[in-house]
Design a protein around this motif. Sequence first.
Motif, PDB file in Angstrom:
ATOM      1  N   ALA A 132       0.844  -1.206   0.000  1.00  0.00           N
ATOM      2  CA  ALA A 132       0.000   0.000   0.000  1.00  0.00           C
ATOM      3  C   ALA A 132       0.875   1.251   0.000  1.00  0.00           C
ATOM      4  CB  ALA A 132      -0.935   0.002   1.199  1.00  0.00           C
ATOM      5  N   CYS A 133       1.925   1.228   0.813  1.00  0.00           N
ATOM      6  CA  CYS A 133       2.854   2.364   0.863  1.00  0.00           C
ATOM      7  C   CYS A 133       3.573   2.536  -0.474  1.00  0.00           C
ATOM      8  CB  CYS A 133       3.874   2.169   1.981  1.00  0.00           C
ATOM      9  SG  CYS A 133       3.155   2.300   3.629  1.00  0.00           S
ATOM     10  N   GLU A 134       3.991   1.437  -1.055  1.00  0.00           N
ATOM     11  CA  GLU A 134       4.671   1.488  -2.354  1.00  0.00           C
ATOM     12  C   GLU A 134       3.765   2.117  -3.409  1.00  0.00           C
ATOM     13  OE1 GLU A 134       5.158   0.185  -6.341  1.00  0.00           O
ATOM     14  OE2 GLU A 134       3.950  -1.110  -5.064  1.00  0.00           O
ATOM     15  N   LYS A 135       2.502   1.687  -3.442  1.00  0.00           N
ATOM     16  CA  LYS A 135       1.559   2.220  -4.430  1.00  0.00           C
ATOM     17  C   LYS A 135       1.244   3.686  -4.187  1.00  0.00           C
ATOM     18  CE  LYS A 135      -0.462  -2.143  -5.697  1.00  0.00           C
ATOM     19  NZ  LYS A 135      -1.545  -3.093  -5.542  1.00  0.00           N
ATOM     20  N   GLY A 136       1.351   4.102  -2.929  1.00  0.00           N
ATOM     21  CA  GLY A 136       1.099   5.502  -2.590  1.00  0.00           C
ATOM     22  C   GLY A 136       2.348   6.371  -2.638  1.00  0.00           C
ATOM     23  N   GLY A 137       3.465   5.795  -3.070  1.00  0.00           N
ATOM     24  CA  GLY A 137       4.707   6.559  -3.152  1.00  0.00           C
ATOM     25  C   GLY A 137       5.317   6.877  -1.797  1.00  0.00           C
ATOM     26  N   GLU A 138       4.964   6.104  -0.798  1.00  0.00           N
ATOM     27  CA  GLU A 138       5.438   6.322   0.578  1.00  0.00           C
ATOM     28  C   GLU A 138       6.570   5.368   0.915  1.00  0.00           C
ATOM     29  OE1 GLU A 138       4.410   8.625   2.998  1.00  0.00           O
ATOM     30  OE2 GLU A 138       3.515   9.561   1.223  1.00  0.00           O
ATOM     31  N   TRP A 139       7.704   5.541   0.267  1.00  0.00           N
ATOM     32  CA  TRP A 139       8.808   4.607   0.435  1.00  0.00           C
ATOM     33  C   TRP A 139       9.352   4.607   1.862  1.00  0.00           C
ATOM     34  CZ3 TRP A 139      13.608   6.242   1.924  1.00  0.00           C
ATOM     35  CH2 TRP A 139      13.908   7.594   1.754  1.00  0.00           C
ATOM     36  N   GLU A 140       9.296   5.777   2.537  1.00  0.00           N
ATOM     37  CA  GLU A 140       9.808   5.837   3.908  1.00  0.00           C
ATOM     38  C   GLU A 140       8.990   4.942   4.836  1.00  0.00           C
ATOM     39  OE1 GLU A 140       8.804   8.649   2.269  1.00  0.00           O
ATOM     40  OE2 GLU A 140      10.430  10.114   2.292  1.00  0.00           O
ATOM     41  N   ASN A 141       7.666   5.013   4.682  1.00  0.00           N
ATOM     42  CA  ASN A 141       6.792   4.166   5.502  1.00  0.00           C
ATOM     43  C   ASN A 141       6.956   2.692   5.138  1.00  0.00           C
ATOM     44  OD1 ASN A 141       5.527   6.052   7.231  1.00  0.00           O
ATOM     45  ND2 ASN A 141       4.233   6.736   5.544  1.00  0.00           N
ATOM     46  N   ALA A 142       7.119   2.417   3.857  1.00  0.00           N
ATOM     47  CA  ALA A 142       7.349   1.032   3.427  1.00  0.00           C
ATOM     48  C   ALA A 142       8.621   0.490   4.061  1.00  0.00           C
ATOM     49  CB  ALA A 142       7.428   0.964   1.904  1.00  0.00           C
ATOM     50  N   LEU A 143       9.666   1.312   4.074  1.00  0.00           N
ATOM     51  CA  LEU A 143      10.941   0.903   4.666  1.00  0.00           C
ATOM     52  C   LEU A 143      10.811   0.694   6.178  1.00  0.00           C
ATOM     53  CD1 LEU A 143      13.881   0.301   4.054  1.00  0.00           C
ATOM     54  CD2 LEU A 143      14.372   2.740   4.358  1.00  0.00           C
ATOM     55  N   LEU A 144      10.046   1.561   6.824  1.00  0.00           N
ATOM     56  CA  LEU A 144       9.818   1.433   8.268  1.00  0.00           C
ATOM     57  C   LEU A 144       9.106   0.117   8.589  1.00  0.00           C
ATOM     58  CD1 LEU A 144       9.896   2.685  11.125  1.00  0.00           C
ATOM     59  CD2 LEU A 144       7.729   3.779  10.578  1.00  0.00           C
ATOM     60  N   ILE A 145       8.077  -0.200   7.833  1.00  0.00           N
ATOM     61  CA  ILE A 145       7.332  -1.444   8.064  1.00  0.00           C
ATOM     62  C   ILE A 145       8.228  -2.656   7.787  1.00  0.00           C
ATOM     63  CG2 ILE A 145       5.374  -2.858   7.295  1.00  0.00           C
ATOM     64  CD1 ILE A 145       3.961  -0.112   6.712  1.00  0.00           C
ATOM     65  N   PHE A 146       9.020  -2.553   6.727  1.00  0.00           N
ATOM     66  CA  PHE A 146       9.951  -3.633   6.419  1.00  0.00           C
ATOM     67  C   PHE A 146      10.947  -3.822   7.570  1.00  0.00           C
ATOM     68  CE2 PHE A 146      13.893  -5.279   4.535  1.00  0.00           C
ATOM     69  CZ  PHE A 146      13.415  -6.466   4.012  1.00  0.00           C
ATOM     70  N   SER A 147      11.406  -2.717   8.149  1.00  0.00           N
ATOM     71  CA  SER A 147      12.335  -2.787   9.284  1.00  0.00           C
ATOM     72  C   SER A 147      11.675  -3.447  10.487  1.00  0.00           C
ATOM     73  CB  SER A 147      12.828  -1.388   9.657  1.00  0.00           C
ATOM     74  OG  SER A 147      13.540  -0.815   8.594  1.00  0.00           O
ATOM     75  N   LEU A 148      10.405  -3.113  10.735  1.00  0.00           N
ATOM     76  CA  LEU A 148       9.656  -3.756  11.821  1.00  0.00           C
ATOM     77  C   LEU A 148       9.567  -5.258  11.590  1.00  0.00           C
ATOM     78  CD1 LEU A 148       6.583  -1.426  12.449  1.00  0.00           C
ATOM     79  CD2 LEU A 148       8.265  -2.148  14.147  1.00  0.00           C
ATOM     80  N   MET A 149       9.334  -5.606  10.355  1.00  0.00           N
ATOM     81  CA  MET A 149       9.214  -7.012   9.984  1.00  0.00           C
ATOM     82  C   MET A 149      10.522  -7.751  10.272  1.00  0.00           C
ATOM     83  SD  MET A 149       7.924  -8.254   6.285  1.00  0.00           S
ATOM     84  CE  MET A 149       7.701  -9.965   5.887  1.00  0.00           C
ATOM     85  N   ALA A 150      11.623  -7.134   9.889  1.00  0.00           N
ATOM     86  CA  ALA A 150      12.934  -7.739  10.144  1.00  0.00           C
ATOM     87  C   ALA A 150      13.232  -7.809  11.645  1.00  0.00           C
ATOM     88  CB  ALA A 150      14.021  -6.942   9.420  1.00  0.00           C
ATOM     89  N   LEU A 151      12.877  -6.745  12.354  1.00  0.00           N
ATOM     90  CA  LEU A 151      13.105  -6.694  13.795  1.00  0.00           C
ATOM     91  C   LEU A 151      12.339  -7.816  14.519  1.00  0.00           C
ATOM     92  CD1 LEU A 151      14.450  -4.993  16.085  1.00  0.00           C
ATOM     93  CD2 LEU A 151      12.311  -3.726  16.203  1.00  0.00           C
ATOM     94  N   ARG A 152      11.135  -8.078  14.056  1.00  0.00           N
ATOM     95  CA  ARG A 152      10.323  -9.134  14.677  1.00  0.00           C
ATOM     96  C   ARG A 152      10.607 -10.501  14.088  1.00  0.00           C
ATOM     97  NH1 ARG A 152       4.458  -6.852  16.269  1.00  0.00           N
ATOM     98  NH2 ARG A 152       5.193  -5.031  17.427  1.00  0.00           N
ATOM     99  N   GLU A 153      11.560 -10.549  13.179  1.00  0.00           N
ATOM    100  CA  GLU A 153      12.004 -11.793  12.561  1.00  0.00           C
ATOM    101  C   GLU A 153      10.870 -12.556  11.879  1.00  0.00           C
ATOM    102  OE1 GLU A 153      14.152 -13.891  15.620  1.00  0.00           O
ATOM    103  OE2 GLU A 153      15.815 -12.480  15.545  1.00  0.00           O
ATOM    104  N   VAL A 154      10.045 -11.802  11.151  1.00  0.00           N
ATOM    105  CA  VAL A 154       8.970 -12.402  10.382  1.00  0.00           C
ATOM    106  C   VAL A 154       9.540 -12.796   9.032  1.00  0.00           C
ATOM    107  CG1 VAL A 154       6.722 -11.986   9.301  1.00  0.00           C
ATOM    108  CG2 VAL A 154       7.238 -10.990  11.543  1.00  0.00           C
ATOM    109  N   GLU A 155       9.274 -14.004   8.613  1.00  0.00           N
ATOM    110  CA  GLU A 155       9.756 -14.464   7.310  1.00  0.00           C
ATOM    111  C   GLU A 155       8.965 -13.804   6.208  1.00  0.00           C
ATOM    112  OE1 GLU A 155      10.339 -18.622   6.726  1.00  0.00           O
ATOM    113  OE2 GLU A 155      10.888 -18.931   8.828  1.00  0.00           O
ATOM    114  N   SER A 156       9.672 -13.327   5.192  1.00  0.00           N
ATOM    115  CA  SER A 156       8.995 -12.702   4.066  1.00  0.00           C
ATOM    116  C   SER A 156       8.571 -13.753   3.058  1.00  0.00           C
ATOM    117  CB  SER A 156       9.898 -11.659   3.408  1.00  0.00           C
ATOM    118  OG  SER A 156      11.073 -12.275   2.936  1.00  0.00           O
ATOM    119  N   ASP A 157       7.641 -13.355   2.182  1.00  0.00           N
ATOM    120  CA  ASP A 157       7.161 -14.278   1.136  1.00  0.00           C
ATOM    121  C   ASP A 157       8.258 -14.629   0.173  1.00  0.00           C
ATOM    122  OD1 ASP A 157       4.676 -14.281   2.228  1.00  0.00           O
ATOM    123  OD2 ASP A 157       3.860 -12.759   0.883  1.00  0.00           O
TER     124      ASP A 157
END
Length: 157
Positions: A132-157
């Motif tokens: 959703a962030c990517e489609k809205g041009g919100e790369w900073e928010n996308a990066l933040l969410i991705f960082s949260l994902m990595a921090l919580r050690e969630v496996e990506s698709d």
Amino acid sequence: MTLLALSWHEMNQYELNQFHYNTVIHACASTTEWARAFQLLNKMLQATVESDAVTFRVVISACGKGGEWERALQLFARMMQRSMESNTVSFNAAISACEKVGEWEKALHLFCVMTEDRIEWDTITYSAAISACEKGGEWENALLIFSLMALREVESD
């Protein structure tokens, strides 16, 4: 075929129950018939047939796939008003509906509400919010969410 069966039951004045409606709603939602799924849910509620969170989630997803994010969010709010169980799957359906049309602010709002309601995020939650962030041009928010994902050690698709 399933809509025909439902109409036949109505014409012959059989009492339709949750199973009948859910079967047809699922059939419509699995195709591009989001409008029919939505109409059937409304008909089900008008007929005072008991609905459940699964019924709402299926229609929310169908609306999202059809680009009807506002309708999907209205159903999500209606589900919450009825004190139905909201879980990761429910939120994912609503977030994904927003993601499909780039409504990143709405998607992030739901993402944050999940934390407030103590509902776990999963890979689908993160992926939909990032997209959703990517489609809205919100790369900073996308990066933040991705960082949260990595921090919580969630496996990506």
